[in-house]
Design a protein around this motif. Structure first.
Motif, PDB file in Angstrom:
ATOM      1  N   UNK A 105      -8.235   0.199  -5.550  1.00 22.36           N
ATOM      2  CA  UNK A 105      -7.675   0.782  -4.341  1.00 22.36           C
ATOM      3  C   UNK A 105      -7.839   2.289  -4.331  1.00 22.36           C
ATOM      4  N   UNK A 106      -8.066   2.838  -3.143  1.00 20.84           N
ATOM      5  CA  UNK A 106      -8.205   4.280  -2.984  1.00 20.84           C
ATOM      6  C   UNK A 106      -7.440   4.732  -1.748  1.00 20.84           C
ATOM      7  N   UNK A 107      -7.055   5.983  -1.729  1.00 22.20           N
ATOM      8  CA  UNK A 107      -6.379   6.569  -0.570  1.00 22.20           C
ATOM      9  C   UNK A 107      -7.402   6.842   0.527  1.00 22.20           C
ATOM     10  N   UNK A 108      -7.086   6.395   1.732  1.00 24.41           N
ATOM     11  CA  UNK A 108      -7.904   6.663   2.907  1.00 24.41           C
ATOM     12  C   UNK A 108      -6.975   7.210   3.974  1.00 24.41           C
ATOM     13  N   UNK A 109      -6.859   8.544   4.032  1.00 20.29           N
ATOM     14  CA  UNK A 109      -5.913   9.221   4.918  1.00 20.29           C
ATOM     15  C   UNK A 109      -4.495   8.745   4.591  1.00 20.29           C
ATOM     16  N   UNK A 110      -3.808   8.068   5.531  1.00 19.70           N
ATOM     17  CA  UNK A 110      -2.441   7.615   5.274  1.00 19.70           C
ATOM     18  C   UNK A 110      -2.412   6.135   4.865  1.00 19.70           C
ATOM     19  N   UNK A 111      -3.553   5.625   4.463  1.00 16.52           N
ATOM     20  CA  UNK A 111      -3.658   4.209   4.128  1.00 16.52           C
ATOM     21  C   UNK A 111      -4.132   4.007   2.690  1.00 16.52           C
ATOM     22  N   UNK A 112      -3.827   2.820   2.164  1.00 16.61           N
ATOM     23  CA  UNK A 112      -4.449   2.310   0.953  1.00 16.61           C
ATOM     24  C   UNK A 112      -5.603   1.434   1.407  1.00 16.61           C
ATOM     25  N   UNK A 113      -6.789   1.633   0.813  1.00 19.98           N
ATOM     26  CA  UNK A 113      -7.926   0.789   1.150  1.00 19.98           C
ATOM     27  C   UNK A 113      -8.402   0.047  -0.089  1.00 19.98           C
ATOM     28  N   UNK A 114      -8.647  -1.253   0.087  1.00 23.50           N
ATOM     29  CA  UNK A 114      -9.163  -2.091  -1.000  1.00 23.50           C
ATOM     30  C   UNK A 114     -10.682  -1.935  -1.010  1.00 23.50           C
ATOM     31  N   UNK A 115     -11.190  -1.050  -1.864  1.00 19.55           N
ATOM     32  CA  UNK A 115     -12.619  -0.742  -1.810  1.00 19.55           C
ATOM     33  C   UNK A 115     -13.468  -1.727  -2.611  1.00 19.55           C
ATOM     34  N   UNK A 116     -12.840  -2.462  -3.524  1.00 20.80           N
ATOM     35  CA  UNK A 116     -13.548  -3.521  -4.249  1.00 20.80           C
ATOM     36  C   UNK A 116     -12.532  -4.573  -4.666  1.00 20.80           C
ATOM     37  N   UNK A 117     -12.857  -5.843  -4.431  1.00 17.26           N
ATOM     38  CA  UNK A 117     -11.914  -6.909  -4.750  1.00 17.26           C
ATOM     39  C   UNK A 117     -12.595  -8.067  -5.477  1.00 17.26           C
ATOM     40  N   UNK A 118     -11.816  -8.768  -6.274  1.00 17.95           N
ATOM     41  CA  UNK A 118     -12.210 -10.060  -6.853  1.00 17.95           C
ATOM     42  C   UNK A 118     -11.056 -11.016  -6.581  1.00 17.95           C
ATOM     43  N   UNK A 119     -11.323 -12.109  -5.897  1.00 18.78           N
ATOM     44  CA  UNK A 119     -10.258 -13.028  -5.509  1.00 18.78           C
ATOM     45  C   UNK A 119      -9.819 -13.915  -6.668  1.00 18.78           C
ATOM     46  N   UNK A 120      -8.572 -14.335  -6.585  1.00 21.43           N
ATOM     47  CA  UNK A 120      -7.983 -15.191  -7.615  1.00 21.43           C
ATOM     48  C   UNK A 120      -8.698 -16.533  -7.683  1.00 21.43           C
ATOM     49  N   UNK A 121      -8.721 -17.116  -8.887  1.00 26.95           N
ATOM     50  CA  UNK A 121      -9.287 -18.454  -9.070  1.00 26.95           C
ATOM     51  C   UNK A 121      -8.198 -19.514  -9.057  1.00 26.95           C
ATOM     52  N   UNK A 122      -6.936 -19.102  -8.959  1.00 25.33           N
ATOM     53  CA  UNK A 122      -5.823 -20.051  -8.955  1.00 25.33           C
ATOM     54  C   UNK A 122      -5.711 -20.740  -7.598  1.00 25.33           C
ATOM     55  N   UNK A 160       3.475  11.356   7.940  1.00 24.51           N
ATOM     56  CA  UNK A 160       2.316  10.997   8.758  1.00 24.51           C
ATOM     57  C   UNK A 160       2.089   9.487   8.775  1.00 24.51           C
ATOM     58  N   UNK A 161       2.343   8.847   7.627  1.00 24.40           N
ATOM     59  CA  UNK A 161       2.193   7.389   7.555  1.00 24.40           C
ATOM     60  C   UNK A 161       3.199   6.700   8.478  1.00 24.40           C
ATOM     61  N   UNK A 162       4.396   7.233   8.540  1.00 26.20           N
ATOM     62  CA  UNK A 162       5.412   6.658   9.431  1.00 26.20           C
ATOM     63  C   UNK A 162       5.001   6.785  10.900  1.00 26.20           C
ATOM     64  N   UNK A 163       4.397   7.910  11.246  1.00 23.86           N
ATOM     65  CA  UNK A 163       3.933   8.101  12.618  1.00 23.86           C
ATOM     66  C   UNK A 163       2.851   7.078  12.962  1.00 23.86           C
ATOM     67  N   UNK A 164       2.011   6.769  11.971  1.00 19.32           N
ATOM     68  CA  UNK A 164       0.907   5.830  12.187  1.00 19.32           C
ATOM     69  C   UNK A 164       1.339   4.371  12.064  1.00 19.32           C
ATOM     70  N   UNK A 165       2.595   4.125  11.729  1.00 15.37           N
ATOM     71  CA  UNK A 165       3.103   2.755  11.580  1.00 15.37           C
ATOM     72  C   UNK A 165       3.835   2.354  12.846  1.00 15.37           C
ATOM     73  N   UNK A 166       3.270   1.451  13.642  1.00 18.09           N
ATOM     74  CA  UNK A 166       3.854   1.134  14.949  1.00 18.09           C
ATOM     75  C   UNK A 166       5.199   0.424  14.886  1.00 18.09           C
TER      76      UNK A 166
END
Length: 259
Positions: A105-122, A160-166
């Motif tokens: 995960x990385x910061x993208x402005x006021x968001x967390x972005x999942x820049x690389x993922x591996x899904x669970x096998x469960x 700023x994140x609160x302002x962007x949260x509807x």
């Protein structure tokens, strides 16, 4: 830019993302129906993407499919983001050791972005699409990233994140986030249950490198009961993987690109 132009740009991206999920040729009518687009504008947009070389049109079967030009748009990105591959190796190591959903995960402005993922096998699991963003204030991984910021910058970021949260119910208090960040700084990892998904749990650690000048976190997500039962082992896997990463020029040289 006119609203119609913005809508067309959005739809062009949505069409390419649609093909990423379907991985099958699709007709105009199928695309229009599945994406809830008017057929007239869908036809114009598809013809434009064919003319630009991003879609191939098979006139005999009347279906569309992406061309290699789409791949070429981003084939340089993994190298630019992940350098020699240490970060991806760490992600894969934790996935192999736990079988849980793992992400960078990385910061993208006021968001967390999942820049690389591996899904669970469960069998019982939560799915997160690569590239997804969510408010940085609403996840353990986001709080982990905020530990790298000064208190005044955290204050500004939360406001700023609160302002962007509807939805007002999803907004957070600055003091609450400050308290969480202080606690995470002291123990060296972040952990939360039932956030951002009810019934899910996340553990996150900070990696000792940056991606394009931004701090990154390695995190694990899974069902609450399973994460609770394996907490020490899961945390150990994350921490061990983080220790294998050594700062490199590829990672740490800042460039003028925002994630």
């Amino acid at each position: 830019m006119q609203p119609s132009q913005v809508k067309s740009a959005t739809r062009a991206i949505e069409i390419l993302e649609y093909f990423k999920l379907s991985q099958q040729p699709r007709s105009m009518s199928e695309l229009a129906s599945d994406l809830s687009y008017p057929q007239s504008s869908t036809t114009v947009l598809l013809k434009t993407l064919v003319k630009l070389g991003y879609l191939n049109f098979d006139r005999r079967s009347r279906v569309y499919f992406p061309t290699p030009k789409v791949t070429s748009l981003g084939d340089w990105i993994p190298r630019a983001l992940f350098g020699s591959g240490q970060i991806l190796d760490a992600l894969n190591d934790v996935h192999a050791a736990t079988g849980e959903g793992i992400f960078i995960g990385a910061k993208n402005d006021v968001y967390l972005q999942y820049i690389k993922t591996r899904n669970s096998i469960h069998a019982l699991r939560f799915h997160i699409d690569e590239g997804t963003i969510r408010p940085i204030t609403g996840s353990a991984a986001g709080w982990m990233l905020m530990t790298t910021l000064s208190d005044d910058k955290i204050d500004n970021l939360v406001r700023r994140a609160n302002i962007a949260t509807p939805n007002p119910a999803d907004r957070v208090k600055v003091r609450d986030i400050m308290d969480r960040v202080t606690e995470i700084r002291a123990r060296g990892y972040a952990h939360v249950q039932n956030l951002p998904f009810a019934g899910g749990a996340t553990i996150a650690v900070l990696l000792p490198v940056q991606v394009q000048g931004q701090p990154v976190t390695l995190a694990l997500g899974g069902v609450v009961d399973r994460v609770k039962a394996n907490f020490e082992r899961y945390l150990g896997a994350l921490q061990s993987a983080a220790r294998t990463i050594r700062p490199e020029r590829d990672f740490d040289t800042p460039v003028h690109i925002e994630l």
